[in-house]
Each structure stands twice: as structure tokens, then as C-alpha cells.
Design a protein around this motif. Sequence first.
Motif, mmCIF file in Angstrom:
data_model
loop_
_atom_site.group_PDB
_atom_site.id
_atom_site.type_symbol
_atom_site.label_atom_id
_atom_site.label_comp_id
_atom_site.label_asym_id
_atom_site.label_seq_id
_atom_site.Cartn_x
_atom_site.Cartn_y
_atom_site.Cartn_z
ATOM 1 N N LEU B 35 0.821 -1.213 0.000
ATOM 2 C CA LEU B 35 0.000 0.000 0.000
ATOM 3 C C LEU B 35 0.854 1.263 0.000
ATOM 4 N N TYR B 36 0.513 2.182 -0.850
ATOM 5 C CA TYR B 36 1.178 3.490 -0.943
ATOM 6 C C TYR B 36 2.648 3.403 -1.378
ATOM 7 N N THR B 37 3.064 2.254 -1.901
ATOM 8 C CA THR B 37 4.416 2.200 -2.466
ATOM 9 C C THR B 37 4.358 2.728 -3.901
ATOM 10 N N GLU B 38 5.488 3.251 -4.361
ATOM 11 C CA GLU B 38 5.533 3.833 -5.704
ATOM 12 C C GLU B 38 5.127 2.832 -6.767
ATOM 13 N N ALA B 39 5.659 1.629 -6.619
ATOM 14 C CA ALA B 39 5.394 0.615 -7.640
ATOM 15 C C ALA B 39 3.898 0.314 -7.722
ATOM 16 N N GLN B 157 -3.922 22.521 11.623
ATOM 17 C CA GLN B 157 -3.476 21.132 11.602
ATOM 18 C C GLN B 157 -4.641 20.213 11.286
ATOM 19 N N LYS B 158 -4.404 19.340 10.333
ATOM 20 C CA LYS B 158 -5.392 18.310 10.002
ATOM 21 C C LYS B 158 -4.861 16.972 10.475
ATOM 22 N N VAL B 159 -5.772 16.018 10.665
ATOM 23 C CA VAL B 159 -5.313 14.712 11.144
ATOM 24 C C VAL B 159 -6.175 13.600 10.550
ATOM 25 N N TRP B 160 -5.652 12.406 10.572
ATOM 26 C CA TRP B 160 -6.305 11.203 10.023
ATOM 27 C C TRP B 160 -6.512 11.322 8.499
ATOM 28 N N THR B 161 -5.637 12.081 7.834
ATOM 29 C CA THR B 161 -5.838 12.322 6.411
ATOM 30 C C THR B 161 -5.308 11.137 5.594
ATOM 31 N N SER B 162 -6.217 10.295 5.130
ATOM 32 C CA SER B 162 -5.810 9.110 4.364
ATOM 33 C C SER B 162 -5.196 9.531 3.044
ATOM 34 N N GLY B 163 -4.055 8.946 2.736
ATOM 35 C CA GLY B 163 -3.447 9.159 1.422
ATOM 36 C C GLY B 163 -2.759 10.497 1.244
ATOM 37 N N ALA B 164 -2.663 11.325 2.297
ATOM 38 C CA ALA B 164 -2.032 12.643 2.125
ATOM 39 C C ALA B 164 -0.582 12.512 1.652
ATOM 40 N N GLN B 165 0.048 11.386 2.013
ATOM 41 C CA GLN B 165 1.472 11.216 1.656
ATOM 42 C C GLN B 165 1.695 11.104 0.156
ATOM 43 N N VAL B 166 0.655 10.763 -0.585
ATOM 44 C CA VAL B 166 0.833 10.641 -2.036
ATOM 45 C C VAL B 166 -0.100 11.566 -2.815
ATOM 46 N N ALA B 167 -0.977 12.272 -2.096
ATOM 47 C CA ALA B 167 -2.023 13.018 -2.800
ATOM 48 C C ALA B 167 -1.469 14.224 -3.561
ATOM 49 N N ASP B 168 -2.068 14.479 -4.711
ATOM 50 C CA ASP B 168 -1.747 15.665 -5.494
ATOM 51 C C ASP B 168 -2.642 16.834 -5.080
ATOM 52 N N TYR B 169 -3.860 16.504 -4.708
ATOM 53 C CA TYR B 169 -4.825 17.536 -4.330
ATOM 54 C C TYR B 169 -5.564 17.124 -3.072
ATOM 55 N N GLY B 170 -6.093 18.116 -2.379
ATOM 56 C CA GLY B 170 -6.908 17.816 -1.215
ATOM 57 C C GLY B 170 -8.118 18.724 -1.166
ATOM 58 N N SER B 210 0.919 2.720 7.646
ATOM 59 C CA SER B 210 0.521 4.124 7.756
ATOM 60 C C SER B 210 -0.238 4.522 6.508
ATOM 61 N N GLU B 211 -1.542 4.512 6.602
ATOM 62 C CA GLU B 211 -2.347 4.985 5.481
ATOM 63 C C GLU B 211 -2.802 6.411 5.738
ATOM 64 N N PHE B 212 -3.032 6.730 7.016
ATOM 65 C CA PHE B 212 -3.435 8.110 7.293
ATOM 66 C C PHE B 212 -2.302 8.902 7.931
ATOM 67 N N ASN B 213 -2.478 10.227 7.982
ATOM 68 C CA ASN B 213 -1.372 11.138 8.319
ATOM 69 C C ASN B 213 -1.855 12.352 9.098
ATOM 70 N N GLU B 214 -0.880 13.023 9.708
ATOM 71 C CA GLU B 214 -1.122 14.385 10.187
ATOM 72 C C GLU B 214 -0.672 15.324 9.080
ATOM 73 N N VAL B 215 -1.396 16.387 8.887
ATOM 74 C CA VAL B 215 -0.998 17.353 7.865
ATOM 75 C C VAL B 215 -0.940 18.736 8.510
ATOM 76 N N PHE B 216 0.241 19.349 8.447
ATOM 77 C CA PHE B 216 0.413 20.679 9.042
ATOM 78 C C PHE B 216 0.356 21.729 7.946
ATOM 79 N N LEU B 217 -0.389 22.763 8.200
ATOM 80 C CA LEU B 217 -0.562 23.832 7.214
ATOM 81 C C LEU B 217 0.032 25.094 7.814
ATOM 82 N N ASP B 218 1.164 25.522 7.260
ATOM 83 C CA ASP B 218 1.850 26.667 7.843
ATOM 84 C C ASP B 218 1.748 27.847 6.875
#
Lengths: 390, 401
Positions: B35-39, B157-170, B210-218
Motif C-alpha cells: 500500500l502506498y508504495t511507488e510501484a 493542523q489536520k489529522v487522520w488524512t488518508s493518502g495525504a502522503q501521495v495526494a496531489d490535491y486535497g 501508515s495509510e493516514f497522516n497528520e498534515v500541518f498547514l503553515d
Amino acid sequence: MNFDFDEDQYFIKNDARRFLSDRCSMDMVRTYLDSDATEISPLWQEIVELGWLGVAIPEEYGGLGMGYLELCVIAEELGRVVAPVPFSSSIYLAAEAIVQYGSEEQKQQYLPAIASGELIGTMAWSEKGAWSESSVSLSNQDGSDAVVFDNGFITGVKRPVSHGMLADIAVVTARNTEGETVLVLVELSENTLQRKPLISVDPSQRNAQLSFDRHPALLLGKCEDAQEALDNVLNRAAILYAFEQVGGAQRCQELAVEYVKERKTFSRQVGSYQAVKHKLARMYAQNELARSNAYYGAWALASGSEELPLAAAAARISATNCFEFAAREGLHLHGGMGYTWEVDCHLYLKRSRDLALKVGSSRCWNEKLIATALACMNDTEKVPTWLANS
Amino acid sequence: MDFSDTQEEACFRQEVRSWLQANGTTLRSTSPDELYTEADIAFCRQWQKKKAEAGYAHIVWPKEYGGMGGNWMQAAIFDQEERRLPRPFNYFSVGIGQCLPSIMEFGSEEQKQLIPQTLRGDLIWCQLFSEPNAGVDLAAVRSKAVREGDNWVISGQKVWTSGAQVADYGILIARTDPDLPKHRGLTYFLIDMTLPGISVQPIKQISGHSEFNEVFLDAIVVADSCRLGEVNQGWQVAMHALTAERFKRLNTRMPSMMSVMQLSQECELDGEKAIEKDSVRQYLANCLVNKCAQEHFMSRMLTVLAQGKDLGSEASILKLMSCQLNQELSAYAMEMFEESGAVVDAETHPLMQELFDAYLWAPGLRIAGGADEILMNIIGERTLGLPSEPRLDKGKAFKDL
Ligand SMILES: Cc1cc2nc3c(=O)[nH]c(=O)nc-3n(C[C@H](O)[C@H](O)[C@H](O)COP(=O)(O)OP(=O)(O)OC[C@H]3O[C@@H](n4cnc5c(N)ncnc54)[C@H](O)[C@@H]3O)c2cc1C
């Protein structure tokens, strides 16, 4: 694909609802519980005149030949008002058995009379201690009361027979002298028959014990494998009963919702408490899911699909579960009022229990469902998508 | 009432089958480790692109947006047929299922250009709604957006954001007016995840992945053209997205009912096949009934859509009931191995890993996108018309809570 009734069928349903809310008051249902066991509700004659009895009976045999979907919507409305009439026994059981397995002559003789309400039919298969889980076993072979068919006559005892106190004819399961299962047709008029009313969970069902003593009986015409025929008739009936159950369950839900919106405790509407709201949400979810299975059954019945045994069991089990839950919890949410004779909750509770027992318990239908599902898994072509896909 | 295909539907099903036979042979299911690997993402993008080229990426939407211009029954047919094959992880389901419907509904023509790009598999989306103090009570979000000329500056700060590590848009909701009551001071934005000031920290889940993430917006700077819907009308847009989420075919990660039935024919308990035991038969029968009902409920909802009507809140039933069924059934299936069920390897059974994944996924899905209790509140209040609970935040400005 279309997973709903069409406009004409909704028209029939709405019409039936209007008629029944006018003519089948809950007071009438309540009074009927206490009336004499052989008394027929005046509602019956009105239903006869509306032609509902013949909805699914072919035109050539005096019916309207509309179809099973139309019968399903009527069944739902009858269940909704716990109508105290022998509709289910006469139509889902007796008429169905004759339509499916009667000889041409038997169809000519009995179906027009059932469709016109001249005769009330029923089916008698249950005997004391004669159920088994794997299939509906017919007669209690060792019991002295088991019904035996011998050369044109039956002898033995059936109980309970739904609407047996009112019926004029019955399709009866028996064993012949070789010990094989047979289905026979009998008229319930001779003096070789004794009827006894049975004290029942739902007195409106007019359950009877029928004791036959060399009573004339005719083999049901085209029925070669009586066990298979009986299973088929019960499957078909189970779908129609499921509509009655879903109709009843939905009414229980509506009554409970209305009540908890009105009633206040601690200066708040009872329906605003989550414990109550969530119970009702669950009731609604179960009712909608059961309705979905009932629709599956309706389609299988109307289209003659091979999935009918699966659909019947699924429809039956979820309808039984949802009606029980809605009747029990609906009563509970009415508090002390719900426990009184004057409030309608007990009418539904009793009907729910009766219908849950009528064509076999959930245990027995669970077993049928598993056995059918396993059998169809052997042939990948026949596995329905809902079972095959994740 | 006709559960079988019309002639046209049967033709379409045939088309889909041939297409899947020609194009779907290399499909494989994504394992949790991939899951969430480049390949894996590259592989799944390719599949998505193939589907889009054939119009199958969104059957119902018009061709100009990358759809097929078909109907809901065709969508169901494609779904049924696709689900017969191994299932790669759907990195596009958040985008297609939750983000795009509100763009379709509320978006400008410029914003709608994101639709075909997403359907083609070029864009992966994430949903930046939840925050540490705004989950069930979503309208309590604190991330704030401040207007500066043609831009908005967003911090929080956002939290539990699934896929944020690879997402292009939110898609994001932020507070634009703390003087208004909380549901009314929110605005909805489409966020380019490569903007400076966004940082993503993975959160380790109960599965260890790790499918979900914390996302910090600065202090990220977002053009006003990225706003979806009116200023302070973000709640309505967000509700639209969440309603879509509750009905879409859930990514349940649950083996089919049939595979559990097959398992019960293989496992032995007390020297007989599990399926020969009455208690097992009774239990599985109940699961079958529920599964059958859920599938047919879904079909009934399709008919509602096919008639051009909107789904009501009753569609929430599906998520509520299917998560519970999967949680119970996956646990029960593990019990058919008795103590060996505690060992997750192929030696126990090849299905074991999948069952355990399903068991670990179910609790998450019961929380995400509306916890059970919230779904029951929605059914109780919107469908049944029951009164809401007394609340302490009603009518008060957000800053005074
Ligand atoms: C696997 C997973 C993926 C997720 N992905 C995303 C994502 O991509 N984007 C995103 O924005 N969010 C995502 N979420 C977040 C999810 O939406 C929230 O976790 C959820 O809304 C619950 O919020 P919370 O965690 O703050 O719990 P809380 O709001 O603290 O609630 C905790 C629990 O209390 C109970 N509860 C709370 N309020 C009530 C009430 N009024 N009545 C009855 N019971 C109540 C419920 O049981 C609830 O589960 C994801 C969550 C999970 C588990």
C-alpha cells in the motif's frame, strides 16, 4: 435491471392502504381476537368483492391473472394492519398448491371457488412432534396420530392448521401405505372430520386441530415428488408471508416513532434520547434490509428464477427477524401503555410471533438457506453475484 | 421489478466482460505491505488510465468530463464484473467518490478540469477535514483561512488524512469567520498538496501500516479561484462530499461470503468439516441473509438514482450495517481454525492474511466517514424525523464556545 415495483403496482398498493385504513380498524382487529373461533371477519367479504383473492390466479381459473408482484404489495398492506382474514392460508398456501400441482380438473373445480371467496382453503402439514431441521418432515411416522393416506381416504390428526376453523378445503400432507409422502386434497365438510379450536399465540389465525377418520381425499394431481412440491409451495408462501411481516414491522416502527415524538420525560421528547433514537434507527435499517430481501423474493417468484429457494429463505429469515425486533422494541418504547390491551402493540407482537412460527422457524430456514447456497456453489454459473463477489 | 439484465444491459455486460478479459489479465490485489508504495501506485494508475480510455472510469458522468455518459445500471454492471477480478487498491476512490462529486455540483468550469485528470489516474486526492478537536463534531474545525487580496492564507493542523502522503490535491474546510455560529463560518477549498507550507507526517495505524497522516498547514497561500462554493458556505459543500462517501461502494477489504463458505468446507472441527456443524451453519446462514440484504439494498438505491432522484440519508444504512457484518464475519471465520486462527500465515490458510486484514480494517471503517452513532443519529433525525438532542453550541458564535 429495476429493483422496485412499477407505477401500477404502487397504485394497487396505495389503493389497498386507503381501503384497509378505512375498513380494517385496529378496534375491529382487537374485537376479533375475542370472538367465536368460527366467526369470519366482515372484512373478508369486502376483500372478496375487491377481487384481491384472484390477483395471482390465472384468468382461465376465475382469477384476475395479474401476477405475483401485485399479490406481494397486497400482502404487505394486509400485514401492515394485521388483517384478521384467512387470506394467507387460502391464497399463499391452498391456491398456490393447486395452481402449481393440481390436475386440470382440480384447478377447474377449486380455483374459481377460491378466487370468488366461495371456498376458503388452507394447508395442513404440521403434526405433533413432526418437524425436523433439514427439511420439513411431513408425518410423524411412529406417532399413532400420523396422517395416513390409504386408497382414497385419510386417517390421522393435523395440528395446528392455520384458519382451520374457517376453511372449506385443505391440501394435506400424508404418508401412503408404502410410507411415501403424498399431497392430497380434502373437503372439510364430512362427518368423518372433527375440528377443534386451538388456544393460540394469535387467536385471529383461527388455528384448528383436524382429526380425520377415513375421510375422503384425492391425490393432488400432477405432484410427482411431494416433498419437492411441499418445499416449493412453502418457499413461495414464505415470500408472501415476508411481505406481510415487512408491512407489520414498518407499521410498528411508525407507531413507535410517532409515540416517542409526542411523549416527554425530563422535559424532553423521548425520541431525542440517543438510546431511543439509535434503537429506532436500527429498527429502520433492519426493516429496509428485510424489505430488500423481500423484493428479491418477489422478483424470484414473479420471474420463476432458479434463485427462488435462496431468495425465499433470505426474505423469510430477515422478515421474521425485523418483525420480531420491531414488535418487541416498538411495544417497549410505549412504556406501560404498550402493555395494555387497548394499545395496538400487542396485536403486532402476537402476529409477529405467529408468522415467525407459521411456515417453519428461523432455525429451519437458516438450514434451508445454507443447504441451498452450498449446492449452488458447486456450479459457478449458478452462483448469484451477491454471494460470489466481495 | 426485474433483477435480471434487459437486452441492452446484457449487451453492455458482455462488452465489459470482453474488455476485462482483454485488459484485466494482469490485475492483482494490493497486499497491505504494498500500500502506498511507488510501484503499486504506478501499477494502479495504469489500470485507472486504461479504464478511463474505455470510458469506464466514471460510467455516469458525461464524456466531456472523462466519463462514459451512461447510466447507473451500467455503472453497477461494470462494478459487478470488475469485482470478479483481483482488486488493486483504489487510490482514486477518495477523489472520485468524495472530492469530485462536490466539484461537479459546485465547481467552476476551471475547477471541473480536475475531473477528467482525476478519472485518468493523473491526480490522487485526500480529504483534509478532520482535526484533533474536530472529528464527529466536524464543524468545530479551527484551521483558519484569512483573506489577503486574491488569496487566502491557511494555517492549522489536520489529522487522520488518508493518502495525504501521495495526494496531489486535497479538499479542505477551514474557518473563515469565527464570529458566526460554527456551521456557518466555514469555507471549502481545493488544495494543491505541493504548496509550500504543507508538511505530512505519517501516523502508524493498528495494522502497523501508515495509510493516514497528520498534515500541518503553515501559512499556505491559496488562490481564491481554489475556493469551492461561497465564502462561509463550506459546510453545505462538505455535507455533499460526506453523503457521497457514505453510499459509494465501500473499500471493505473483506473476502467474499463465498470464500468464507468455502473455508468452512475445508476447516475441520472435532473431526468433521466446520460446515457440517449445526452451530456453524446457523451462524453463516445469518451472515448470508445480511449480505444478501445489503447487496439488494444497494440495488434499490441504484434504482432511486436511475430514476433521477437523489439518495436520502437512508443510504447511510449501508456503511452502518456492512462494517458490522465484516467485523463479525472476519472474526468468526478466524474461529473456524480454533487456536491456529491466532497465527496469520499461509500455513494456517491462504485466506488467513486477508481475514486478519479485514478484521483490522473494520474498526477503522466504523469510525471513518461517520461513526456508527453518527449514522444512527442521521437516520433517526433526518429519515425518521426524531428530534435532535439538546446542544450547548447552538446559535453561539464559534469564538465563544
Ligand atoms: C481509517 C480512518 C481513515 C480516516 N480518513 C480520514 C480522511 O481521509 N480525512 C478526514 O478528514 N478524516 C479521516 N478520518 C477521520 C474520521 O472522520 C474521524 O476519526 C471521525 O469523524 C471521528 O472523529 P474523532 O476521531 O475525532 O472521534 P470523536 O469525535 O472524538 O468521537 C469518538 C467516538 O465517540 C463517539 N461519539 C462522538 N460524538 C458522539 C455523539 N454526538 N453521539 C454519540 N456518540 C458520539 C463515537 O463512537 C466516536 O467514534 C479517518 C478515520 C479513520 C479511522
